[in-house]
Motif scaffolding. Structure first.
Motif, PDB file in Angstrom:
ATOM      1  N   GLU A  10       0.811  -1.157  -0.067  1.00 11.05           N
ATOM      2  CA  GLU A  10      -0.152   0.030   0.117  1.00 11.05           C
ATOM      3  C   GLU A  10       0.918   1.081  -0.031  1.00 11.05           C
ATOM      4  OE1 GLU A  10      -2.610  -0.460   3.547  1.00 11.05           O
ATOM      5  OE2 GLU A  10      -3.445  -2.079   2.649  1.00 11.05           O
ATOM      6  N   ARG A  11       1.825   1.285   0.646  1.00 13.46           N
ATOM      7  CA  ARG A  11       2.970   2.344   0.838  1.00 13.46           C
ATOM      8  C   ARG A  11       4.281   2.091   1.005  1.00 13.46           C
ATOM      9  NH1 ARG A  11      -0.954   2.306   4.679  1.00 13.46           N
ATOM     10  NH2 ARG A  11       0.707   2.378   6.304  1.00 13.46           N
ATOM     11  N   LEU A  12       5.265   2.861   0.360  1.00 12.05           N
ATOM     12  CA  LEU A  12       6.587   2.860   0.541  1.00 12.05           C
ATOM     13  C   LEU A  12       7.274   4.072   1.284  1.00 12.05           C
ATOM     14  CD1 LEU A  12       7.616   1.618  -2.805  1.00 12.05           C
ATOM     15  CD2 LEU A  12       7.478   0.116  -0.980  1.00 12.05           C
ATOM     16  N   VAL A  13       8.064   3.622   2.269  1.00 10.30           N
ATOM     17  CA  VAL A  13       8.922   4.637   2.837  1.00 10.30           C
ATOM     18  C   VAL A  13      10.310   4.821   2.380  1.00 10.30           C
ATOM     19  CG1 VAL A  13       9.739   5.454   5.306  1.00 10.30           C
ATOM     20  CG2 VAL A  13       7.576   4.073   5.113  1.00 10.30           C
ATOM     21  N   ILE A  14      10.511   5.866   1.829  1.00  9.85           N
ATOM     22  CA  ILE A  14      11.932   6.090   1.438  1.00  9.85           C
ATOM     23  C   ILE A  14      12.639   7.358   1.836  1.00  9.85           C
ATOM     24  CG2 ILE A  14      12.793   6.932  -1.220  1.00  9.85           C
ATOM     25  CD1 ILE A  14      10.302   5.974  -2.361  1.00  9.85           C
ATOM     26  N   ALA A  15      13.743   6.957   2.074  1.00  9.41           N
ATOM     27  CA  ALA A  15      14.764   7.715   2.663  1.00  9.41           C
ATOM     28  C   ALA A  15      15.438   8.652   1.436  1.00  9.41           C
ATOM     29  CB  ALA A  15      15.862   7.014   3.395  1.00  9.41           C
ATOM     30  N   ASP A  16      15.341   9.996   1.665  1.00 12.30           N
ATOM     31  CA  ASP A  16      16.396  10.893   0.784  1.00 12.30           C
ATOM     32  C   ASP A  16      17.363  11.423   1.476  1.00 12.30           C
ATOM     33  OD1 ASP A  16      16.929  13.059  -0.704  1.00 12.30           O
ATOM     34  OD2 ASP A  16      14.835  13.477  -1.322  1.00 12.30           O
ATOM     35  N   GLU A  17      18.700  10.788   0.907  1.00 12.90           N
ATOM     36  CA  GLU A  17      19.785  11.280   1.579  1.00 12.90           C
ATOM     37  C   GLU A  17      19.973  12.654   1.564  1.00 12.90           C
ATOM     38  OE1 GLU A  17      22.840   8.646   0.570  1.00 12.90           O
ATOM     39  OE2 GLU A  17      21.683   7.144   1.326  1.00 12.90           O
ATOM     40  N   THR A  18      19.757  13.169   0.060  1.00 12.63           N
ATOM     41  CA  THR A  18      19.934  14.749   0.071  1.00 12.63           C
ATOM     42  C   THR A  18      19.408  15.598   1.022  1.00 12.63           C
ATOM     43  OG1 THR A  18      20.419  14.167  -2.527  1.00 12.63           O
ATOM     44  CG2 THR A  18      19.887  16.545  -1.919  1.00 12.63           C
ATOM     45  N   ALA A  19      17.929  15.248   1.319  1.00  6.61           N
ATOM     46  CA  ALA A  19      17.175  16.166   2.115  1.00  6.61           C
ATOM     47  C   ALA A  19      17.329  15.933   3.492  1.00  6.61           C
ATOM     48  CB  ALA A  19      15.803  16.107   1.661  1.00  6.61           C
ATOM     49  N   SER A  20      17.887  14.764   3.691  1.00  9.13           N
ATOM     50  CA  SER A  20      18.028  13.979   5.012  1.00  9.13           C
ATOM     51  C   SER A  20      16.745  13.648   5.819  1.00  9.13           C
ATOM     52  CB  SER A  20      18.723  14.873   6.027  1.00  9.13           C
ATOM     53  OG  SER A  20      20.022  15.053   5.529  1.00  9.13           O
TER      54      SER A  20
END
Length: 475
Positions: free
Chosen positions: A361-371
């Motif tokens: 249903e959902r994905l959690v994504i870590a954005d290293e640029t935006a921390s």
């Protein structure tokens, strides 16, 4: 050694192609294999094509259902998928007959069923796939007791080896665990293979080489995974298949290919087949029409998959760890992705969690640029990262590197381990593994170039080395 004649004669036997079972000849009759055409044409000309060979019944969240659908579709087995949660006939007729059944299950025209185990793991999947292959009429057991050449894997490298070996007089058998074409067979479009200015799908390429191999007399087993390999006292090579049959040959070419690396993130394993897939899973694309599709990976195969999914999905998001697609992807694919309005790329990012109740249903994504982490709605996640060689069945029998790729040629002797890994006075031939007479071609070989063209080139070279090896054997 048998002749490479394009005609079969002798006692009655069956000649099998994916999706079609045809009796070639009765006693004394002959069949001209020059009439063999593509798999799709064979299916179109099959008089039994109107009959569904198997009904696959289950939920989209049922274990391995996407893999079974892929197996049947890529082997051109006429089948029907019955989703008990969405099929209107199921709603009308009810599901009383499925009470107590483990899903998915297979229903055959004679009324018999093949039920999947309640807790189906990797080993049980391979065993059930082998049984399914035989039940739907695929060729899953060898006809002869001894062959000149055994080829493991029917991707571009394995099929090319079969074409050259069979056309040059070697009695050849190919063993493929899933479907002709291997990983390349799932590609929606291969555009940098020489000779196809407009590109060619992996399926079309596989069908063409497969038909060539059949025309030259190669025998091809489908759906039966190799479980072990050994050298016999008479110096032949024998492998055991998951269905209990054995294949013995004087030499072998290993071209098992690679599979994608597992994504280590909470929730991913629990949702495999329920919105989470490894590979491009082209057969699943239409199921996610109008949905939000995510692709993890930044190589050419991931780019082609993203472009294919963009034909169906409302949005396609690529998730890569690198700073740009240019680091690993061909420029022409980058340009097309940038021009596709429904496709976006999240750079320097990674999936940290998959969320869903029975389905993604959902994905959690870590954005290293935006921390920061973002949680996005998702209908499908296709994982196409890394390349793990399919070599676990030969661990300890063939020398492998630290990543599992099979070592060949002078690399077999590296590190002063000659006495451990090489039994002969002569050095290994190029592409020859640590067992004399076993040659490796394609992506599973240590140091190989991960391209279709290089894989088929290595396979052609391996067959020439097989001739050299066989010529040196005592007559």
């Amino acid at each position: 050694m048998s002749s490479a004649s394009s005609r079969f004669a002798g006692p009655a036997l069956l000649f099998f192609v994916p999706g079609s079972v045809a009796q070639l000849h009765a006693e004394g009759e002959e069949f001209d294999t020059r009439d063999v055409v593509s798999l799709s044409d064979l299916r179109a000309n099959d008089e039994s094509d109107d009959e569904c060979r198997v009904y696959l019944i289950g939920r989209r969240s049922s274990p391995n259902v996407s893999r079974y659908r892929d197996f049947l579709a890529r082997n051109l087995v006429r089948s029907r998928w019955v989703d008990i949660e969405r099929d209107p006939l199921v709603h009308l007729l009810g599901v009383g007959g499925l009470e107590g059944k483990s899903l998915p299950l297979f229903l055959f025209p004679d009324g018999s069923c093949l039920e999947t185990p309640p807790a189906e793991g990797a080993e049980l999947f391979t065993e059930l796939r082998a049984e399914l292959a035989e039940r739907v009429g695929l060729h899953a057991r060898p006809i002869k007791e001894l062959y000149d050449l055994l080829v493991v894997g029917a991707g571009p490298a394995g099929l090319t080896a079969a074409v050259y070996a069979a056309s040059e007089g070697l009695d050849t058998i190919v063993v493929e665990r899933h479907a002709p074409g291997g990983q390349a067979g799932t590609s929606s479009r291969i555009e940098n293979f020489p000779g196809f200015p407009n590109g060619i799908s992996g399926k079309e390429l596989a069908e063409a080489i497969y038909a060539q191999a059949l025309r030259f007399g190669a025998e091809i087993i489908v759906g039966a995974d190799m479980v072990s390999a050994r050298r016999e006292p008479d110096d032949t090579i024998e492998i055991t298949l998951v269905n209990g049959s054995h294949v013995r040959a004087r030499a072998a070419v290993g071209a098992p290919g690679v599979h994608y690396r597992r994504l280590d993130a909470p929730g991913v394993e629990e949702l495999i087949g329920s919105g989470v897939y490894y590979g491009s899973a082209i057969v699943e694309a239409a199921f996610h029409r109008g949905g939000n599709v995510f692709v993890v990976g930044g190589a050419n195969s991931a780019g082609q998959a993203a472009l294919h999914f963009a034909k169906y999905a409302a949005s396609v998001t690529m998730v890569i760890r690198g700073a740009s697609l240019d680091q690993r992807m061909a420029r022409y694919l980058v340009d097309r992705l940038e021009a596709e309005p429904s496709t976006t790329v999240r750079v320097r990012s990674r999936i940290t969690r998959a969320v869903g109740d029975g389905r993604l249903e959902r994905l959690v994504i870590a954005d290293e640029t935006a921390s920061e982490e973002v949680e996005l709605p998702a209908d499908a996640l296709f994982i196409m990262i890394g390349g793990i060689p399919v070599s676990e069945r030969v661990e300890g029998w063939l020398r492998r590197d630290e990543n599992g790729f099979m070592v060949t040629g002078v690399d077999v002797l590296a590190g002063g381990d000659r006495d451990r890994w090489w039994p002969l006075e002569r050095d290994p031939y190029p592409l020859e593994a640590s067992q004399p007479g076993v040659f490796i071609a394609g992506d599973a070989r240590h140091g190989s170039v991960k391209r279709v063209a290089s894989a088929v080139g290595e396979a052609a070279m391996a067959v020439q080395l097989v001739h050299r090896y066989l010529a040196a054997l005592p007559q």
